[in-house]
Design a protein around this motif. Sequence first.
Motif, PDB file in Angstrom:
ATOM      1  N   LEU A  35       0.972  -1.721   0.338  1.00  0.00           N
ATOM      2  CA  LEU A  35       0.280  -0.242  -0.223  1.00  0.00           C
ATOM      3  C   LEU A  35       0.719   1.659   0.092  1.00  0.00           C
ATOM      4  O   LEU A  35       1.926   0.821   0.783  1.00  0.00           O
ATOM      5  CB  LEU A  35      -0.766   0.456   0.957  1.00  0.00           C
ATOM      6  N   LYS A  36       0.069   2.199  -0.747  1.00  0.00           N
ATOM      7  CA  LYS A  36       1.499   3.319  -1.466  1.00  0.00           C
ATOM      8  C   LYS A  36       1.111   4.488   0.429  1.00  0.00           C
ATOM      9  O   LYS A  36      -0.054   4.576  -0.112  1.00  0.00           O
ATOM     10  CB  LYS A  36       1.020   3.858  -2.612  1.00  0.00           C
ATOM     11  N   PHE A  37       1.237   4.940   1.130  1.00  0.00           N
ATOM     12  CA  PHE A  37       1.011   6.062   1.729  1.00  0.00           C
ATOM     13  C   PHE A  37       1.642   7.346   1.739  1.00  0.00           C
ATOM     14  O   PHE A  37       3.178   7.739   1.898  1.00  0.00           O
ATOM     15  CB  PHE A  37       1.524   5.483   3.619  1.00  0.00           C
ATOM     16  N   ALA A  38       1.089   8.161   1.275  1.00  0.00           N
ATOM     17  CA  ALA A  38       1.845   9.538   0.527  1.00  0.00           C
ATOM     18  C   ALA A  38       1.640  10.385   1.257  1.00  0.00           C
ATOM     19  O   ALA A  38       0.382  10.270   2.787  1.00  0.00           O
ATOM     20  CB  ALA A  38       0.986   9.924  -0.211  1.00  0.00           C
ATOM     21  N   HIS A  39       2.765  11.359   2.035  1.00  0.00           N
ATOM     22  CA  HIS A  39       2.203  12.722   2.809  1.00  0.00           C
ATOM     23  C   HIS A  39       3.407  13.566   2.529  1.00  0.00           C
ATOM     24  O   HIS A  39       4.503  13.311   2.010  1.00  0.00           O
ATOM     25  CB  HIS A  39       2.370  12.474   4.844  1.00  0.00           C
ATOM     26  N   VAL A  40       3.470  14.647   3.085  1.00  0.00           N
ATOM     27  CA  VAL A  40       4.243  15.806   2.652  1.00  0.00           C
ATOM     28  C   VAL A  40       4.831  16.282   3.875  1.00  0.00           C
ATOM     29  O   VAL A  40       6.321  17.780   3.606  1.00  0.00           O
ATOM     30  CB  VAL A  40       3.387  17.806   2.567  1.00  0.00           C
ATOM     31  N   TYR A  41       5.266  15.330   4.633  1.00  0.00           N
ATOM     32  CA  TYR A  41       6.525  16.164   6.237  1.00  0.00           C
ATOM     33  C   TYR A  41       8.099  15.378   5.606  1.00  0.00           C
ATOM     34  O   TYR A  41       8.059  14.640   4.673  1.00  0.00           O
ATOM     35  CB  TYR A  41       5.947  15.399   7.280  1.00  0.00           C
ATOM     36  N   GLU A  69       4.648   0.921   1.724  1.00  0.00           N
ATOM     37  CA  GLU A  69       5.436   1.725   1.498  1.00  0.00           C
ATOM     38  C   GLU A  69       4.972   3.306   1.956  1.00  0.00           C
ATOM     39  O   GLU A  69       4.400   3.830   1.081  1.00  0.00           O
ATOM     40  CB  GLU A  69       5.719   1.605  -0.162  1.00  0.00           C
ATOM     41  N   VAL A  70       6.103   4.759   2.215  1.00  0.00           N
ATOM     42  CA  VAL A  70       5.863   6.027   2.573  1.00  0.00           C
ATOM     43  C   VAL A  70       6.175   6.619   2.048  1.00  0.00           C
ATOM     44  O   VAL A  70       7.442   6.370   2.057  1.00  0.00           O
ATOM     45  CB  VAL A  70       6.554   5.491   4.376  1.00  0.00           C
ATOM     46  N   PHE A  71       6.119   7.491   1.833  1.00  0.00           N
ATOM     47  CA  PHE A  71       6.057   8.104   0.483  1.00  0.00           C
ATOM     48  C   PHE A  71       6.511   9.207   1.566  1.00  0.00           C
ATOM     49  O   PHE A  71       5.110  10.767   0.970  1.00  0.00           O
ATOM     50  CB  PHE A  71       5.687   8.296  -1.086  1.00  0.00           C
ATOM     51  N   PRO A  72       7.653  10.215   1.814  1.00  0.00           N
ATOM     52  CA  PRO A  72       7.573  11.338   2.208  1.00  0.00           C
ATOM     53  C   PRO A  72       7.620  12.530   1.572  1.00  0.00           C
ATOM     54  O   PRO A  72       8.093  12.370   0.082  1.00  0.00           O
ATOM     55  CB  PRO A  72       8.491  11.505   3.018  1.00  0.00           C
ATOM     56  N   ALA A  73       7.940  13.949   1.704  1.00  0.00           N
ATOM     57  CA  ALA A  73       7.611  15.508   1.432  1.00  0.00           C
ATOM     58  C   ALA A  73       7.592  14.847  -0.389  1.00  0.00           C
ATOM     59  O   ALA A  73       8.227  15.867  -0.784  1.00  0.00           O
ATOM     60  CB  ALA A  73       9.557  15.192   1.669  1.00  0.00           C
ATOM     61  N   SER A  74       6.490  15.284  -0.073  1.00  0.00           N
ATOM     62  CA  SER A  74       5.736  15.747  -1.068  1.00  0.00           C
ATOM     63  C   SER A  74       5.853  14.957  -2.358  1.00  0.00           C
ATOM     64  O   SER A  74       5.556  15.171  -3.565  1.00  0.00           O
ATOM     65  CB  SER A  74       5.554  17.051  -1.269  1.00  0.00           C
ATOM     66  N   SER A  75       6.810  14.072  -1.876  1.00  0.00           N
ATOM     67  CA  SER A  75       7.298  12.500  -3.202  1.00  0.00           C
ATOM     68  C   SER A  75       6.490  12.656  -4.485  1.00  0.00           C
ATOM     69  O   SER A  75       6.303  12.390  -5.310  1.00  0.00           O
ATOM     70  CB  SER A  75       8.343  11.603  -3.333  1.00  0.00           C
ATOM     71  N   LEU A  76       4.627  12.251  -3.693  1.00  0.00           N
ATOM     72  CA  LEU A  76       3.708  11.825  -4.862  1.00  0.00           C
ATOM     73  C   LEU A  76       2.781  12.836  -5.048  1.00  0.00           C
ATOM     74  O   LEU A  76       1.193  12.516  -5.129  1.00  0.00           O
ATOM     75  CB  LEU A  76       3.096  10.428  -4.118  1.00  0.00           C
ATOM     76  N   GLY A  77       3.081  13.932  -4.761  1.00  0.00           N
ATOM     77  CA  GLY A  77       2.586  15.739  -4.809  1.00  0.00           C
ATOM     78  C   GLY A  77       2.036  16.224  -3.820  1.00  0.00           C
ATOM     79  O   GLY A  77       2.660  15.871  -2.643  1.00  0.00           O
ATOM     80  N   LYS A  78       1.733  17.420  -3.898  1.00  0.00           N
ATOM     81  CA  LYS A  78       1.014  18.083  -2.786  1.00  0.00           C
ATOM     82  C   LYS A  78      -0.030  17.742  -1.868  1.00  0.00           C
ATOM     83  O   LYS A  78      -0.466  16.652  -2.503  1.00  0.00           O
ATOM     84  CB  LYS A  78       0.778  20.043  -3.181  1.00  0.00           C
TER      85      LYS A  78
END
Length: 332
Positions: A35-41, A69-78
């Motif tokens: 599962l893709k877990f996205a955030h901007v932090y 799998e966690v995607f930080p720092a806006s790597s999948l978008g704002k």
Amino acid sequence: MMSKFKQTTFLAAAASLAATLTAPAAFAQDADRVLKFAHVYESSEPYHTCAVDANDALKAATDNRYGIEVFPASSLGKEVDINEGLGLGTVDIIYTGQLFAGRAYGPIAIGGAPYMFRDYDHWDQFRNSDLFGELSQGYTDATGNHIVAMTYYGNRHATSNKPILKPEDMKGMKIRVPNAPLYMMFPNAVDANPTPIAFAEVYLALQQGTVDGQENPLPTIQAKKFYEVQSDINLTGHITDALLTIIGGPTWNSMDEADRETLSGVLQDTAVCATDAIRKSEAELAEWFREQGNNVNEVERGPFIEAVKKLHNGEMATWDQETYDRLQAIGQ
């Protein structure tokens, strides 16, 4: 000319490197579905580190059928992008601010409005209340997505290159806010000029003087290094803020009930992990910033609260009077 042996060795090494660069992280290969877990932090923040730890917990609880799998720092978008991605199925799980969720269902934003809570205990009782459960269900009915946890984000404070001790000190100040309308309530109440800028662009905007200040909790001010380009941290504590953990509708609908409950439980534990870390960090950081040479200014919040309360149920409100009154009555 490269020898045949060297050429073969070089090509093998290149292929190995390409595989390393393009393959998902090792943990992702262990699960049948990731599962893709996205955030901007930032990856250094507890929101991220606790979410990364959730991968092992979810794999163990589902016999490796699910991982994260966690995607930080806006790597999948704002933030706006990842909210939209939930419904599209391009992301499975996100952290998002209540005011961003409020774009889709206005009443859920009430928890992110300025001076809505008396203190941390009031906020904590709200997140465990029937009211929050009803608001979460309203959000699900409107979007098809599911709020499964709420994480303490911290008290938001204004930073600047001058002391801010009273509302008048913010008059005309150009202050960066996230790109959600209700974040403008606090600046509007004190006659400042709110300026929406994407999170990833704030440091440069402060450094170049595009804006005069910004507002965020102490742990975020540290993680994003805003203290490097702002001399003063003013303890306005104007929003007791939180992040919602949301599972997208397409993902939720593809899982059976037992797996939904397991995933929700893991994400609730993740919220506890990050909340505890943020509270500990908040208690220590004022002194740390002083050691870095910043001015950390104690603020008499009363005049700020009075200025904002006039707007609580005005034109900017996305909730009704009953919801407001129920929230204020919690813990009384």
